[in-house]
Design a protein around this motif. Structure first.
Motif, PDB file in Angstrom:
ATOM      1  N   ALA A 329      62.681  -2.911  61.879  1.00 47.03           N
ATOM      2  CA  ALA A 329      62.021  -1.807  61.185  1.00 47.03           C
ATOM      3  C   ALA A 329      61.728  -2.173  59.739  1.00 47.03           C
ATOM      4  N   ALA A 330      62.674  -2.846  59.085  1.00 42.34           N
ATOM      5  CA  ALA A 330      62.449  -3.267  57.706  1.00 42.34           C
ATOM      6  C   ALA A 330      61.320  -4.283  57.616  1.00 42.34           C
ATOM      7  N   LEU A 331      61.266  -5.199  58.559  1.00 41.56           N
ATOM      8  CA  LEU A 331      60.181  -6.182  58.582  1.00 41.56           C
ATOM      9  C   LEU A 331      58.846  -5.498  58.834  1.00 41.56           C
ATOM     10  N   ALA A 332      58.817  -4.549  59.750  1.00 42.72           N
ATOM     11  CA  ALA A 332      57.576  -3.821  60.022  1.00 42.72           C
ATOM     12  C   ALA A 332      57.094  -3.085  58.775  1.00 42.72           C
ATOM     13  N   ALA A 333      58.033  -2.498  58.026  1.00 40.31           N
ATOM     14  CA  ALA A 333      57.668  -1.798  56.792  1.00 40.31           C
ATOM     15  C   ALA A 333      57.076  -2.758  55.763  1.00 40.31           C
ATOM     16  N   ALA A 334      57.476  -4.027  55.859  1.00 38.46           N
ATOM     17  CA  ALA A 334      56.935  -5.052  54.957  1.00 38.46           C
ATOM     18  C   ALA A 334      55.676  -5.714  55.514  1.00 38.46           C
ATOM     19  N   GLY A 335      55.200  -5.222  56.672  1.00 35.66           N
ATOM     20  CA  GLY A 335      53.978  -5.762  57.258  1.00 35.66           C
ATOM     21  C   GLY A 335      54.183  -6.996  58.100  1.00 35.66           C
ATOM     22  N   ILE A 336      55.391  -7.168  58.634  1.00 36.92           N
ATOM     23  CA  ILE A 336      55.709  -8.340  59.454  1.00 36.92           C
ATOM     24  C   ILE A 336      56.039  -7.869  60.862  1.00 36.92           C
ATOM     25  N   GLY A 337      55.263  -8.284  61.840  1.00 34.78           N
ATOM     26  CA  GLY A 337      55.520  -7.935  63.231  1.00 34.78           C
ATOM     27  C   GLY A 337      56.491  -8.911  63.872  1.00 34.78           C
ATOM     28  N   THR A 338      57.408  -8.400  64.658  1.00 28.57           N
ATOM     29  CA  THR A 338      58.380  -9.229  65.369  1.00 28.57           C
ATOM     30  C   THR A 338      58.512  -8.714  66.798  1.00 28.57           C
ATOM     31  N   GLN A 339      59.206  -9.470  67.626  1.00 32.02           N
ATOM     32  CA  GLN A 339      59.407  -9.066  69.015  1.00 32.02           C
ATOM     33  C   GLN A 339      60.676  -9.731  69.533  1.00 32.02           C
ATOM     34  N   VAL A 340      61.169  -9.253  70.666  1.00 37.02           N
ATOM     35  CA  VAL A 340      62.345  -9.825  71.316  1.00 37.02           C
ATOM     36  C   VAL A 340      61.908 -10.397  72.655  1.00 37.02           C
ATOM     37  N   HIS A 341      62.126 -11.691  72.854  1.00 34.97           N
ATOM     38  CA  HIS A 341      61.766 -12.377  74.096  1.00 34.97           C
ATOM     39  C   HIS A 341      63.007 -13.080  74.659  1.00 34.97           C
ATOM     40  N   TYR A 342      63.691 -12.524  75.650  1.00 38.04           N
ATOM     41  CA  TYR A 342      63.410 -11.323  76.409  1.00 38.04           C
ATOM     42  C   TYR A 342      64.710 -10.618  76.659  1.00 38.04           C
ATOM     43  N   ILE A 343      64.659  -9.394  77.181  1.00 40.63           N
ATOM     44  CA  ILE A 343      65.842  -8.756  77.745  1.00 40.63           C
ATOM     45  C   ILE A 343      66.204  -9.524  79.019  1.00 40.63           C
ATOM     46  N   PRO A 344      67.439  -9.986  79.178  1.00 42.90           N
ATOM     47  CA  PRO A 344      67.787 -10.721  80.402  1.00 42.90           C
ATOM     48  C   PRO A 344      67.411  -9.909  81.648  1.00 42.90           C
ATOM     49  N   VAL A 345      66.710 -10.563  82.562  1.00 49.01           N
ATOM     50  CA  VAL A 345      66.160  -9.840  83.706  1.00 49.01           C
ATOM     51  C   VAL A 345      67.267  -9.306  84.608  1.00 49.01           C
ATOM     52  N   HIS A 346      68.399  -9.987  84.648  1.00 46.85           N
ATOM     53  CA  HIS A 346      69.479  -9.489  85.500  1.00 46.85           C
ATOM     54  C   HIS A 346      70.046  -8.173  84.984  1.00 46.85           C
TER      55      HIS A 346
END
Length: 396
Positions: A329-346
């Motif tokens: 959220a802090a990065l997004a507020a600074a204009g930086i997009g992030t993501q999580v790759h991935y939630i373990p499928v199990h």
């Protein structure tokens, strides 16, 4: 906003698509064959089958190998759900393998552990995933697969342009020298974009022919395989021009000429894209060095044989007393997009219901710390400093 990934489209890409729009064929036309030839040249694979998406590529590979009920397919838990779902589509059982906690990659050891774990279905195939663009130990994995009689299908949706080391030589990902087939995605955040699109590469001509039938409803127009001769051939023995046969059900998994024209144009810039990604990744790694040991990029191999799809850092959120959600959220507020790759499928509810007690510590340790930062060719050098500064601020 600097997104975590973005396509790079130039005037020549637009011109290639416009050329198709102004031509006679929007699908099932010559642009498909040109794209397949171009991808074959890049990967060294003798057979390429373009299709609608990376998911379609994985599904076609499962179908092509004849997997189904009673079979088990080993899949690393750290991947997008499509890798596991492809086996589920045909009624096979998914057996999840753990991964290295720092790279997220399935290893020969975690493959052996998955095979030794009791479970339904007879193991018949393994789908290694070249996560983030980093290539698995294909020599080690194929040695395990051969001992257990498993077919190997590489999920290379992240790894176009990467290479494996086999018998001391660097072999392009997609050459399929260590596997039955290799699956690619050309989604817009991938190194080469088609909008939506995928492909399967293989060295097996019979498998490639079956994949081509399966991507078009299971239909063939080849007189050499026709079974209903009374319908297929006229009195003179010549095949009737309208005739086709469906020997087995297939799917509408074709890639259009529009998508393939864009993909072929993009492939001409693959090395340029990769060089820029490698340069940005090296600069970003240096900029983040002062944040060690709480922040560190995932370890990479000693060579440039990496597809560099994603730039992932491992962050000790617990040690820093910050939640990942707050940092994002802090990065997004600074204009930086992030993501999580991935939630373990199990851990996904569908698969958790089938094996509620499964615990894969490597996958869960990787997931707890991973965060994908921006990496794409159009990033400016100044964007790297902006990302590093914003992360420092977010973690304080």
């Amino acid at each position: 906003m600097i997104p975590y990934g973005r396509h790079s489209i130039d005037a020549d890409d637009i011109a290639a698509v416009v050329d198709v729009l102004q031509g006679d064929r929007l699908t099932d036309g010559p642009a498909v064959a040109r794209f397949e030839a171009a991808l074959g040249a890049v990967t060294g694979a003798p057979h390429v089958v373009a299709c609608a998406s990376g998911t379609a590529a994985l599904h076609l590979a499962v179908l092509g190998l004849g997997l189904g009920p009673g079979d088990a397919v080993v899949v690393p838990s750290l991947t997008f759900v499509a890798t596991a779902n492809a086996a589920t589509y045909v009624g096979a059982t998914v057996r999840f393998a753990d991964v290295d906690p720092d790279t997220g990659l399935m290893t020969p050891e975690t493959l052996e552990q998955a095979l030794a774990r009791p479970g339904p279905g007879r193991p018949r195939a393994v789908f290694p995933v070249h996560l983030n663009g980093q290539v698995c130990d294909m020599a080690g994995l194929t040695a395990v697969a051969e001992r257990h009689g498993l077919s190997v299908v590489e999920d290379a949706c992240h790894a176009l342009g990467g290479a494996a080391v086999l018998d001391g030589a660097s072999v392009p990902v997609g050459a399929a020298t260590a596997s039955a087939a290799v699956c690619f995605s050309f989604h817009p955040v991938k190194t080469v974009a088609m909008g939506e699109g995928g492909a399967v590469t293989t060295r097996d001509g019979a498998l490639a022919d079956r994949l081509r039938r399966l991507r078009t409803h299971g239909i063939s127009r080849d007189p050499g395989v026709f079974q209903e001769h009374a319908l297929a051939f006229g009195a003179d023995g010549a095949p009737t021009p309208w005739y086709y046969e469906m020997a087995e059900p297939g799917f509408n998994y074709r890639a259009s000429d529009l998508h393939c024209a864009l993909g072929a144009s993009q492939l001409t810039k693959l090395e340029t894209f990769l060089a820029r990604r490698r340069s940005l990744a090296a600069t970003l790694g240096q900029a983040l060095a002062p944040l060690a040991p709480h922040v560190r990029p995932i370890p990479r191999g000693p060579t440039d044989a990496d597809g560099w799809h994603l730039f992932v850092v491992l962050i000790d959120f617990e040690g820093l007393g910050r939640s990942r959600a707050d940092v994002m959220a802090a990065l997004a507020a600074a204009g930086i997009g992030t993501q999580v790759h991935y939630i373990p499928v199990h851990r996904q509810p569908y698969y958790r219901a089938r094996d509620p007690d499964l615990h894969l510590p490597g996958a869960e340790a990787y997931y707890a710390r991973c965060l994908s930062l921006p990496l794409f060719p159009a990033m400016a050098d100044g964007d790297v400093d902006r990302v590093a500064a914003a992360l420092r601020e977010a973690l304080q």
